[in-house]
Design a protein around this motif. Structure first.
Motif, short mmCIF file in Angstrom:
data_model
loop_
_atom_site.label_atom_id
_atom_site.label_comp_id
_atom_site.label_asym_id
_atom_site.label_seq_id
_atom_site.Cartn_x
_atom_site.Cartn_y
_atom_site.Cartn_z
N THR A 192 -51.05 -90.48 -96.59
CA THR A 192 -51.12 -91.92 -96.85
C THR A 192 -51.37 -92.19 -98.33
OG1 THR A 192 -53.50 -92.05 -96.38
CG2 THR A 192 -52.00 -92.36 -94.53
N LEU A 193 -52.17 -91.33 -98.97
CA LEU A 193 -52.42 -91.49 -100.41
C LEU A 193 -51.14 -91.29 -101.21
CD1 LEU A 193 -54.36 -91.89 -102.78
CD2 LEU A 193 -54.94 -89.45 -102.64
N ASN A 194 -50.30 -90.33 -100.78
CA ASN A 194 -49.06 -90.07 -101.49
C ASN A 194 -48.06 -91.21 -101.36
OD1 ASN A 194 -49.65 -87.66 -102.75
ND2 ASN A 194 -48.88 -86.39 -101.10
N VAL A 195 -48.12 -91.95 -100.23
CA VAL A 195 -47.27 -93.15 -100.11
C VAL A 195 -47.69 -94.16 -101.18
CG1 VAL A 195 -46.62 -95.09 -98.65
CG2 VAL A 195 -46.84 -92.82 -97.65
N LEU A 196 -49.00 -94.36 -101.35
CA LEU A 196 -49.49 -95.26 -102.39
C LEU A 196 -49.03 -94.80 -103.77
CD1 LEU A 196 -52.90 -96.94 -102.85
CD2 LEU A 196 -52.16 -95.36 -104.61
N LEU A 197 -49.06 -93.47 -104.00
CA LEU A 197 -48.73 -92.93 -105.31
C LEU A 197 -47.22 -92.76 -105.53
CD1 LEU A 197 -51.51 -90.18 -105.56
CD2 LEU A 197 -51.52 -92.46 -106.61
N SER A 198 -46.41 -93.23 -104.58
CA SER A 198 -44.96 -93.06 -104.69
C SER A 198 -44.38 -93.80 -105.90
CB SER A 198 -44.26 -93.55 -103.41
OG SER A 198 -44.50 -94.93 -103.20
N PHE A 199 -45.14 -94.76 -106.44
CA PHE A 199 -44.66 -95.47 -107.64
C PHE A 199 -44.44 -94.53 -108.81
CE2 PHE A 199 -49.27 -95.39 -108.18
CZ PHE A 199 -49.41 -95.05 -109.51
N ASN A 200 -45.07 -93.36 -108.75
CA ASN A 200 -44.97 -92.38 -109.84
C ASN A 200 -43.51 -92.02 -110.12
OD1 ASN A 200 -45.37 -90.02 -111.52
ND2 ASN A 200 -45.18 -88.82 -109.67
N ALA A 201 -42.75 -91.72 -109.06
CA ALA A 201 -41.35 -91.29 -109.24
C ALA A 201 -40.46 -92.43 -109.73
CB ALA A 201 -40.80 -90.74 -107.92
N PHE A 202 -40.93 -93.67 -109.58
CA PHE A 202 -40.14 -94.83 -109.97
C PHE A 202 -40.76 -95.57 -111.16
CE2 PHE A 202 -39.22 -93.89 -105.59
CZ PHE A 202 -37.85 -94.07 -105.47
N PHE A 203 -41.66 -94.90 -111.86
CA PHE A 203 -42.37 -95.56 -112.95
C PHE A 203 -41.42 -96.07 -114.04
CE2 PHE A 203 -45.87 -96.19 -116.00
CZ PHE A 203 -46.84 -96.69 -115.15
N PRO A 204 -40.40 -95.29 -114.45
CA PRO A 204 -39.45 -95.84 -115.44
C PRO A 204 -38.73 -97.08 -114.92
CG PRO A 204 -39.27 -93.45 -115.33
CD PRO A 204 -40.15 -93.86 -114.18
N THR A 205 -38.45 -97.09 -113.60
CA THR A 205 -37.80 -98.26 -113.01
C THR A 205 -38.71 -99.48 -113.07
OG1 THR A 205 -36.52 -96.84 -111.51
CG2 THR A 205 -36.72 -99.16 -110.91
N LEU A 206 -39.99 -99.29 -112.75
CA LEU A 206 -40.95 -100.39 -112.80
C LEU A 206 -41.14 -100.88 -114.23
CD1 LEU A 206 -43.66 -99.15 -110.25
CD2 LEU A 206 -41.73 -100.68 -109.86
N SER A 207 -41.16 -99.93 -115.18
CA SER A 207 -41.28 -100.31 -116.59
C SER A 207 -40.06 -101.11 -117.03
CB SER A 207 -41.44 -99.06 -117.45
OG SER A 207 -41.51 -99.37 -118.81
#
Length: 448
Positions: free
Chosen positions: A258-273
């Motif tokens: 469940t923690l890794n679902v929360l941290l999934s933004f990591n792989a998409f960080f350039p996209t979010l930026s």
């Protein structure tokens, strides 16, 4: 003894420091597809719909399958100085081939298959050399490799994507894989001569004195309250059976998922930026400050966690701050507020860092069980990474409101599960205290 122990820890720390560099390259090789996405990766490969997300998630299928067998084999041979660098060389070669793309899905699958050896193997190696009150900070330093890779990986990717486009007629994103994979292979060769083996399997050691070798094993026996190696065969049960019959292992695996679902933004960080509206180069550069901030927070929090012997509170606070960051991003498209929210999201990785120290503390012995448990928990938790790969579809952008909501729900569930686990450890410590009164002193207690 204090003098010898201080020298021992200094020597071990110096050799273990290469694990941080390996972990940085591990995550750079794993996440460089996200940076390549900004420079024609999807267009050149004619990817549509969820195909890019599948390329990201397929890595975790191989990653999940291999971890338990890998750690069982590592425990059996007792030679991490040979095994881990060999695996690293292979995944560096696969990363180079990813740039050539002899099948996007297959290369990513096998990349995860080989990378699976490193993180559970590194955690197991640390747990063989450091006591429980020393493990949190060392685990933090290792795990900070994720955040450092996100910070400097973006800078490296930006330099390669800007400077190598069209060189030898190749797209810049292909050079990204070629260069970063080659760096991994070079470091792997150096690691063979630097990484230590386990205390019990270190023979003809030129970097430890005879006193330090004996003390390295004695420290771990004292910390666990029993000879680790002797208890491995207790009851005739294999480490695999002991790990899978302990509900704590399954509970921690689910909490980490469940923690890794929360941290999934990591792989998409350039996209979010990129949702801030800047060019691809600026978007990559803007990724670095949040991760540098997160690295500092993780190091300080884990150090304080070790000093106080407390884990749950040091997991709870970063998760609550991270949830606040998700809420800020959901509430507005204002550039300044959304960029600030990226800092709050990034520091939530502190919970991941402290959690792994808690996992290692909570499954102290025997070593065969700990090897399987660490690998299985990391493997099972990768299901959260697979799920998380589909939490950020392009169609939900640029606000990604639904994605943030899913992360908030995952964070809340992780907090609840962690609190329940802490209550269980409190009861176990009460039972240990009662046995002390009846049967005599036992040094071991669970860290809360």
């Amino acid at each position: 003894r204090q003098r010898v122990e201080k020298n021992l820890l200094r020597k071990v720390d110096l050799r273990m420091s290469i694990l941080v560099l390996i972990y940085i390259l591990n995550y750079i090789d794993r996440n460089n597809a996200a940076a390549a996405r900004l420079r024609g990766f999807e267009d050149d490969l004619h990817l549509e719909g969820q195909q890019f997300n599948t390329i990201l998630s397929i890595l975790y299928v191989g990653y999940t399958l291999m971890q338990v067998p890998s750690n069982m084999y590592l425990n059996e041979i007792g030679r991490p100085s040979i095994y881990l660098p060999i695996c690293m060389t292979i995944w560096g070669l696969i990363s180079v081939l990813t740039g050539h793309f002899l099948g996007a899905v297959s290369t990513r699958f096998f990349l995860g298959f080989v990378e699976a050896a490193f993180f559970p193997g590194a955690l197991f190696l640390l747990s063989k050399w450091y006591k429980r009150r020393e493990l949190g900070q060392r685990t933090a330093v290792l795990s900070c490799g994720i955040m450092i890779s996100n910070a400097f990986g973006s800078l490296l990717a930006s330099a390669i994507l800007d400077g190598m486009d069209g060189v030898m007629g190749l797209a810049a994103w292909r050079w990204l894989f070629y260069i970063e994979g080659s760096m991994t292979i070079c470091v792997a060769i150096c690691a063979i001569f630097i990484l230590p083996d386990f205390p019990a399997t270190t023979t003809s050691c030129s970097w430890l004195t005879a006193e330090e070798q004996v003390l390295a094993q004695l420290r771990m026996e004292e910390d666990a309250g029993v000879d680790d190696e002797t208890e491995c065969s207790k009851g005739g049960e294999s480490g695999l059976k002991q790990a899978f019959s302990d509900w704590k292992v399954w509970w921690l695996a689910l909490a980490m998922a469940t923690l890794n679902v929360l941290l999934s933004f990591n792989a998409f960080f350039p996209t979010l930026s990129a949702t801030l509206g800047y060019s691809s180069t600026v978007s990559l550069l803007l990724c670095s400050p949040p991760w540098l901030f997160a690295t500092c927070v993780a190091f300080l929090m884990s150090r304080h966690s070790d000093a106080t012997g407390e884990r749950f509170g040091h997991i709870l606070i970063p998760l609550l701050v991270g949830i606040a960051g998700f809420m800020m991003a959901m509430a507005t498209m204002n550039t300044a507020v959304r960029y600030l929210s990226l800092f709050l999201m990034a520091q939530s990785y502190t919970a991941f860092v402290v959690y792994w120290a808690w996992v290692s503390n909570s499954i102290p012995r025997p070593t065969s069980k700990r090897a399987v448990a660490l690998a299985f928990i990391n493997a099972f938790s990768s299901l959260g990474n697979i799920t998380g790969s589909y939490v950020w579809p392009k169609s939900w952008g640029p606000s990604y409101w639904n994605s943030y909501a899913i992360c908030i729900g995952s964070g809340a569930l992780c907090i609840i599960m962690s609190w329940i686990f802490r209550r269980h450890l409190v009861r176990l410590n009460q039972e240990i205290e009662a046995k002390k009164i009846e049967e005599g002193p036992k040094d071991f207690t669970y860290l809360l």
